[in-house]
Scaffold this motif. Structure first.
Motif, PDB file in Angstrom:
ATOM      1  N   UNK A  78      -9.109 -11.460   6.412  1.00  8.41           N
ATOM      2  CA  UNK A  78      -7.834 -12.062   6.809  1.00  8.41           C
ATOM      3  C   UNK A  78      -6.672 -11.087   6.651  1.00  8.41           C
ATOM      4  N   UNK A  79      -6.832 -10.118   5.750  1.00 10.82           N
ATOM      5  CA  UNK A  79      -5.774  -9.133   5.517  1.00 10.82           C
ATOM      6  C   UNK A  79      -6.069  -7.797   6.197  1.00 10.82           C
ATOM      7  N   UNK A  80      -7.156  -7.740   6.962  1.00 10.15           N
ATOM      8  CA  UNK A  80      -7.485  -6.516   7.679  1.00 10.15           C
ATOM      9  C   UNK A  80      -8.111  -5.439   6.825  1.00 10.15           C
ATOM     10  N   UNK A  81      -8.724  -5.836   5.705  1.00  8.41           N
ATOM     11  CA  UNK A  81      -9.387  -4.861   4.837  1.00  8.41           C
ATOM     12  C   UNK A  81     -10.832  -5.297   4.597  1.00  8.41           C
ATOM     13  N   UNK A  82     -11.653  -4.347   4.207  1.00 12.33           N
ATOM     14  CA  UNK A  82     -13.068  -4.622   3.940  1.00 12.33           C
ATOM     15  C   UNK A  82     -13.277  -4.701   2.437  1.00 12.33           C
ATOM     16  N   UNK A  83     -13.705  -5.857   1.962  1.00  7.37           N
ATOM     17  CA  UNK A  83     -14.037  -6.040   0.552  1.00  7.37           C
ATOM     18  C   UNK A  83     -15.512  -6.413   0.467  1.00  7.37           C
ATOM     19  N   UNK A 129      -6.843   5.475  -2.617  1.00  7.86           N
ATOM     20  CA  UNK A 129      -7.873   5.224  -3.629  1.00  7.86           C
ATOM     21  C   UNK A 129      -8.485   3.841  -3.435  1.00  7.86           C
ATOM     22  N   UNK A 130      -7.668   2.854  -3.147  1.00  2.29           N
ATOM     23  CA  UNK A 130      -8.188   1.503  -2.898  1.00  2.29           C
ATOM     24  C   UNK A 130      -9.182   1.507  -1.744  1.00  2.29           C
ATOM     25  N   UNK A 131      -8.812   2.166  -0.662  1.00  2.55           N
ATOM     26  CA  UNK A 131      -9.709   2.196   0.496  1.00  2.55           C
ATOM     27  C   UNK A 131     -11.003   2.932   0.172  1.00  2.55           C
ATOM     28  N   UNK A 132     -10.886   4.003  -0.584  1.00  2.00           N
ATOM     29  CA  UNK A 132     -12.080   4.782  -0.935  1.00  2.00           C
ATOM     30  C   UNK A 132     -13.059   3.960  -1.767  1.00  2.00           C
ATOM     31  N   UNK A 133     -12.531   3.236  -2.731  1.00  2.00           N
ATOM     32  CA  UNK A 133     -13.416   2.477  -3.622  1.00  2.00           C
ATOM     33  C   UNK A 133     -13.972   1.230  -2.944  1.00  2.00           C
ATOM     34  N   UNK A 134     -13.118   0.469  -2.314  1.00  3.59           N
ATOM     35  CA  UNK A 134     -13.516  -0.842  -1.803  1.00  3.59           C
ATOM     36  C   UNK A 134     -14.181  -0.788  -0.428  1.00  3.59           C
ATOM     37  N   UNK A 135     -13.724   0.108   0.429  1.00  5.03           N
ATOM     38  CA  UNK A 135     -14.248   0.135   1.782  1.00  5.03           C
ATOM     39  C   UNK A 135     -15.290   1.238   1.985  1.00  5.03           C
ATOM     40  N   UNK A 136     -15.069   2.368   1.337  1.00  4.46           N
ATOM     41  CA  UNK A 136     -15.982   3.500   1.517  1.00  4.46           C
ATOM     42  C   UNK A 136     -17.017   3.604   0.405  1.00  4.46           C
TER      43      UNK A 136
END
Length: 217
Positions: free
Chosen positions: A83-88, A121-128
């Motif tokens: 819903x927020x456009x991010x991958x968790x 860092x958030x994208x690296x940990x949660x999405x990658x």
């Protein structure tokens, strides 16, 4: 200028969600240019090793959660991310120590890049699904964010900015921040948890009205 401090941990999916909702609330706030956001460090797992081990699911299973229960929780978190456009994808997380990542954000802040560094860092940990405790990974992420490589190398070789991270954590303990994300207005009142964007917008309106009334008195 009104300061909002946000205590968060880069390994926390709720903090990633909270960041997106905060950004959405700011985007609709007419006085957003007069809001200063400061990212504060908080370690959910301060004794976590820097080498990935068990998955988050395995850890939570040991704490008493059932697989079916976790499947539902993780699916729900993933849907909130969409819903927020991010991958968790918490079912795949392998928690690691976040202390050096927080130090890196402090270094980035000295160049006006705290938000950019936090986001990367958030994208690296949660999405990658990268190990954000690994110094090679942190150097690469810092390069992406535009933080000078020589300063990053010096940071990771020593304990620079460690005192700032510890200071954030000491303030959190003093003012009662025990969960993240937590939003603190002008160093006084704290709002804890992942609020909906509408709730964050309402908070902004309320504190802005109080702030401007105090300034005019």
């Amino acid at each position: 200028m009104l300061t909002i401090e946000i205590w968060s941990d880069v390994v926390c999916p709720w903090c990633y969600l909270g960041k997106r909702r905060w950004e959405s609330a700011l985007a609709r706030f007419p006085h957003a240019d007069d809001i200063r956001t400061e990212w504060r460090a908080f370690e959910l797992r301060p004794h976590q090793p820097t080498v990935p081990g068990d998955t988050l699911e395995e850890t939570m299973r040991r704490d008493g959660h059932t697989k079916s229960e976790l499947d539902g929780i993780f699916r729900w978190i993933g849907e909130l991310g969409e819903q927020q456009g991010i991958v968790l994808q918490p079912q795949h997380y392998r928690p690691v120590n976040s202390f050096d990542a927080h130090r890196l954000v402090k270094l980035a802040a000295s160049h006006g890049l705290a938000d950019t560094m936090t986001e990367r860092i958030l994208r690296a940990y949660h999405e990658e699904l990268r190990n954000i405790a690994d110094h090679g990974v942190l150097r690469a992420l810092a390069k992406d964010a535009g933080v000078p490589a020589d300063e990053v190398a010096a940071l990771l070789a020593e304990d620079a900015h460690a005192d700032e991270v510890r200071a954030d954590e000491a303030v959190a303990a003093r003012i009662g921040v025990t969960s993240v994300p937590s939003f603190v207005v002008d160093g006084r009142e704290a709002v804890h948890g992942v609020l909906e964007t509408d709730a964050l917008s309402a908070m902004l309106e309320q504190v802005w009205a109080r702030h401007t009334a105090a300034a005019g008195s």
